[in-house]
Motif scaffolding. Structure first.
Motif, PDB file in Angstrom:
ATOM      1  N   ASN A  19      16.158 109.204  13.422  1.00 21.99           N
ATOM      2  CA  ASN A  19      16.689 109.318  14.779  1.00 21.99           C
ATOM      3  C   ASN A  19      16.608 108.004  15.553  1.00 21.99           C
ATOM      4  N   GLY A  20      16.283 106.914  14.858  1.00 19.22           N
ATOM      5  CA  GLY A  20      16.412 105.601  15.468  1.00 19.22           C
ATOM      6  C   GLY A  20      15.137 104.834  15.695  1.00 19.22           C
ATOM      7  N   GLU A  21      13.969 105.483  15.661  1.00 13.21           N
ATOM      8  CA  GLU A  21      12.723 104.752  15.886  1.00 13.21           C
ATOM      9  C   GLU A  21      12.413 103.845  14.698  1.00 13.21           C
ATOM     10  N   ASP A  22      11.612 102.814  14.948  1.00 12.62           N
ATOM     11  CA  ASP A  22      11.234 101.890  13.887  1.00 12.62           C
ATOM     12  C   ASP A  22       9.822 102.137  13.378  1.00 12.62           C
ATOM     13  N   LEU A  23       8.963 102.688  14.230  1.00 13.31           N
ATOM     14  CA  LEU A  23       7.554 102.816  13.881  1.00 13.31           C
ATOM     15  C   LEU A  23       6.988 104.083  14.511  1.00 13.31           C
ATOM     16  N   CYS A  24       6.340 104.927  13.708  1.00 13.99           N
ATOM     17  CA  CYS A  24       5.717 106.163  14.191  1.00 13.99           C
ATOM     18  C   CYS A  24       4.223 106.108  13.897  1.00 13.99           C
ATOM     19  N   ILE A  25       3.402 106.448  14.913  1.00 15.20           N
ATOM     20  CA  ILE A  25       1.950 106.291  14.810  1.00 15.20           C
ATOM     21  C   ILE A  25       1.277 107.570  15.282  1.00 15.20           C
ATOM     22  N   GLU A  26       0.253 108.005  14.557  1.00 17.07           N
ATOM     23  CA  GLU A  26      -0.605 109.110  14.971  1.00 17.07           C
ATOM     24  C   GLU A  26      -2.050 108.679  14.803  1.00 17.07           C
ATOM     25  N   GLY A  27      -2.878 108.870  15.858  1.00 15.32           N
ATOM     26  CA  GLY A  27      -4.254 108.422  15.830  1.00 15.32           C
ATOM     27  C   GLY A  27      -5.265 109.546  15.843  1.00 15.32           C
ATOM     28  N   ARG A  28      -6.380 109.319  15.141  1.00 12.42           N
ATOM     29  CA  ARG A  28      -7.544 110.189  15.189  1.00 12.42           C
ATOM     30  C   ARG A  28      -8.783 109.316  15.373  1.00 12.42           C
TER      31      ARG A  28
END
Length: 407
Positions: free
Chosen positions: A351-360
């Motif tokens: 959908n167009g994003e370059d970078l996806c991040i999830e933090g714990r």
């Protein structure tokens, strides 16, 4: 009427003659090509002596072009320049052209044409990043006025300037890009780099990854910001973006991968790969003299970095490896399906994003896109902006987590 027709006939004859001359010149065999045809296939009677002359020639040119400070070092005696005949130059040129021939990657990349590719959207921010990557004046990865040194060397090897290329010393004037030489054709073997970050700490509860950091680089300001905005001390998005962009540039740079006229004419091809890894640095930035890159205290390391394949299999797969991604030695049988995070993040990339991040608390997951820019289309059968693959990261906290969960 007759005078006008005669003048028109003269002009037409001149145009035809000029066009014929241009055609003959453009298709005529050059002196270099003639010498290679006449002499290049002859066996080299004393191979070691001949190539020792090439090394001496390079050393002589380097010594002539090198600047010395007489107050700091003594000016050495110039290296005597050996002489090479046209026959010897032709033999050398033929040797290197056979060692680095123009080959086709069409069969290697046939799978890209065998499947229908899913369309990927492009956001304005993604297009802006691609434009910068394609612009050689901004350090882009496409062919520009000064291509990468190995690419330039391979290009000259397969051009009409091959004899001039063999004579070149490979050391340019100060502040100018170096001239390529035969020494730039070879590359050092690439060592396998293992991941160092290991942890037995559980991932912990989800935490927010900070989108920004303070502009003031002082430790006091940074510590106040950390206590207020990042109590779990997880890497911020700017630092993760910088890490990913560094990997992206290293993986896709053309200088190591060879010279490509098109998919059917590629010289010196080497598969894409990553060669270095580093930790995510966390402390307040400080700027030592002589260094442009900030230096931080290291708190997080890369536990895994795996390549997501989107074009080679019927559905997206992840190559499982304990070393940095290497397109040459990826195990075809050792692949897995996407996990929950990767599936969610991949949809966002499409959908167009370059970078996806999830933090714990003790873990950060990241998926970064590998998109086709114009340089990629020299070989790949894809459209500009097509999603070719992705990097899947898992970062782990190196030191035990002594921070309490945010209330």
């Amino acid at each position: 009427m007759f005078r006008f027709s005669l003048r028109a006939l003269v002009c037409l004859t001149a145009v035809v003659a000029i066009g014929l001359a241009v055609f003959v010149c453009s298709n005529a065999e050059s002196e270099v090509e003639r010498d290679i045809r006449l002499y290049g296939d002859r066996p080299i009677t004393d191979r070691e002596t001949l190539f020792a002359k090439v090394e001496q020639l390079i050393d002589a040119r380097q010594s002539e072009g090198r600047w010395h400070d007489p107050e700091v070092e003594a000016v050495p005696e110039p290296v005597p320049r050996p002489t090479l005949t046209r026959v010897e130059f032709a033999q050398i040129a033929t040797h290197y052209r056979k060692a680095y021939p123009l080959v086709s990657l069409r069969e290697r990349l046939a799978y890209e044409r065998a499947r229908k590719h899913r369309h990927a959207k492009l956001l304005d921010s993604t297009l802006e990043r691609m434009n910068v990557a394609e612009d050689p004046t901004h350090g882009g990865m496409t062919k520009g006025e000064w291509p990468q040194i190995r690419t330039h060397a391979l290009q000259q090897l397969h051009s009409r300037w091959v004899f001039h290329f063999i004579r070149q010393e490979g050391a340019g004037v100060a502040r100018l890009p170096p001239d390529p030489s035969v020494r730039d054709l070879e590359v050092e073997p690439w060592p396998e780099i293992m991941f160092e970050a290991t942890t037995h700490q559980p991932p912990g509860e989800p935490v927010d990854v900070p989108d920004t950091e303070p502009n003031d680089p002082s430790a006091r300001v940074f510590e106040r910001w950390t206590e207020a905005k990042n109590p779990m001390r997880v890497p911020s998005r700017p630092r993760l973006e910088s890490y990913f962009q560094s990997n992206l540039l290293e993986f896709t740079q053309s200088g190591r991968n060879g010279f490509a006229k098109d998919v059917d004419h590629v010289a010196g091809f080497l598969p894409h790969r990553l060669m270095t890894q580093s930790n995510i640095r966390m402390g307040a930035p400080r700027f030592p003299r002589g260094l442009e890159t900030p230096v931080f205290a290291s708190d997080w390391g890369v536990k895994t970095l795996q390549l997501v394949s989107l074009l080679k299999h019927d559905r997206p797969k992840v190559y499982v490896s304990k070393t940095l991604p290497n397109m040459e030695s990826l195990p075809e049988a050792n692949v897995r399906d996407l996990d929950g995070f990767e599936s969610r993040a991949l949809e966002r990339l499409y959908n167009g994003e370059d970078l996806c991040i999830e933090g714990r608390q003790n873990q950060v997951r990241m998926l970064g896109s590998l998109r086709a820019i114009e340089q990629c289309r020299d070989c790949h059968f894809v459209k500009r902006g097509q999603l070719l693959g992705a990097f899947s990261y898992e970062f782990a906290r190196l030191a035990p987590n002594s921070f309490s969960s945010p209330e």
